[in-house]
Design an enzyme around this catalytic site. Structure first.
Site, mmCIF file in Angstrom:
data_model
loop_
_atom_site.group_PDB
_atom_site.id
_atom_site.type_symbol
_atom_site.label_atom_id
_atom_site.label_comp_id
_atom_site.label_asym_id
_atom_site.label_seq_id
_atom_site.Cartn_x
_atom_site.Cartn_y
_atom_site.Cartn_z
ATOM 1 N N GLN A 173 48.701 55.928 18.283
ATOM 2 C CA GLN A 173 47.471 55.817 17.506
ATOM 3 C C GLN A 173 47.118 57.173 16.909
ATOM 4 O O GLN A 173 46.436 57.982 17.523
ATOM 5 C CB GLN A 173 46.325 55.296 18.374
ATOM 6 C CG GLN A 173 45.112 54.956 17.553
ATOM 7 C CD GLN A 173 44.064 54.205 18.345
ATOM 8 O OE1 GLN A 173 44.269 53.787 19.468
ATOM 9 N NE2 GLN A 173 42.917 54.034 17.731
ATOM 10 N N PHE A 174 47.594 57.406 15.680
ATOM 11 C CA PHE A 174 47.394 58.700 15.033
ATOM 12 C C PHE A 174 45.919 59.013 14.811
ATOM 13 O O PHE A 174 45.523 60.169 14.736
ATOM 14 C CB PHE A 174 48.171 58.783 13.710
ATOM 15 C CG PHE A 174 47.520 58.070 12.557
ATOM 16 C CD1 PHE A 174 46.699 58.762 11.679
ATOM 17 C CD2 PHE A 174 47.729 56.722 12.349
ATOM 18 C CE1 PHE A 174 46.103 58.115 10.610
ATOM 19 C CE2 PHE A 174 47.142 56.065 11.285
ATOM 20 C CZ PHE A 174 46.316 56.761 10.412
ATOM 21 N N THR A 175 45.069 57.982 14.752
ATOM 22 C CA THR A 175 43.649 58.222 14.502
ATOM 23 C C THR A 175 42.966 58.973 15.640
ATOM 24 O O THR A 175 41.872 59.508 15.451
ATOM 25 C CB THR A 175 42.901 56.905 14.217
ATOM 26 O OG1 THR A 175 43.054 56.030 15.331
ATOM 27 C CG2 THR A 175 43.432 56.238 12.951
#
Length: 149
Positions: A78-80
């Site tokens: 989850q890059f966010t």
């Protein structure tokens, strides 16, 4: 490297209508990889996550780890999680690693977690549009950043 660890009664990852991974009691780990992260970051977070005493013992006290309970683990990229939100209302993701760094780091994290718990971990699919469902048990949610040791 950042993780959000949730103690779950169950969790699953679905991609394009097909269940990729599903677990019963254990941990759902959301993983954000930064462009400066190294194997040291993986080692630190895997060791901490596998040993977190957030499962109840026979007296109902959070005193057992996922390893001690025999729980399962799903790790979802989850890059966010790497978002910077200090300025304005649109998050910046400049701290998030690109695919060329993040994919191998994600795979190494999953392999290390599998070794730490002694069984395979469930995964998502890097870059896919995933639907993650969970029943947060407790609720218990822990956030950790390997840069804040």
């Amino acid at each position: 490297m950042r993780v959000v660890i949730q103690r779950v009664a169950s969790a699953s990852v679905t991609i394009e209508g097909k269940v990729k991974s599903a677990i019963g009691p254990g941990l759902l780990i959301l993983l954000g990889v930064g462009h400066e992260d190294t194997q040291e970051d993986i080692d630190y977070l895997v060791k901490k996550a596998a040993a977190l005493r957030i499962f109840p013992d026979e007296e109902g006290v959070m005193n057992r780890s996922v390893v001690e309970t025999g729980g399962d683990v799903i790790v979802v990229s989850q890059f966010t999680l790497m978002a910077l939100t200090k300025k304005g209302n649109r998050p910046s993701y400049i701290e998030a690693a690109g695919h060329e760094v993040a994919v191998p780091m994600y795979e190494k994290f999953c392999a290390a977690m599998s070794g730490a718990i002694g069984k395979p971990v469930g995964t998502g699919e890097f870059g896919a549009d995933m639907k993650v469902t969970l029943v947060n048990d407790g609720p218990v949610t822990i956030c950790m950043d390997s840069k804040n040791k």
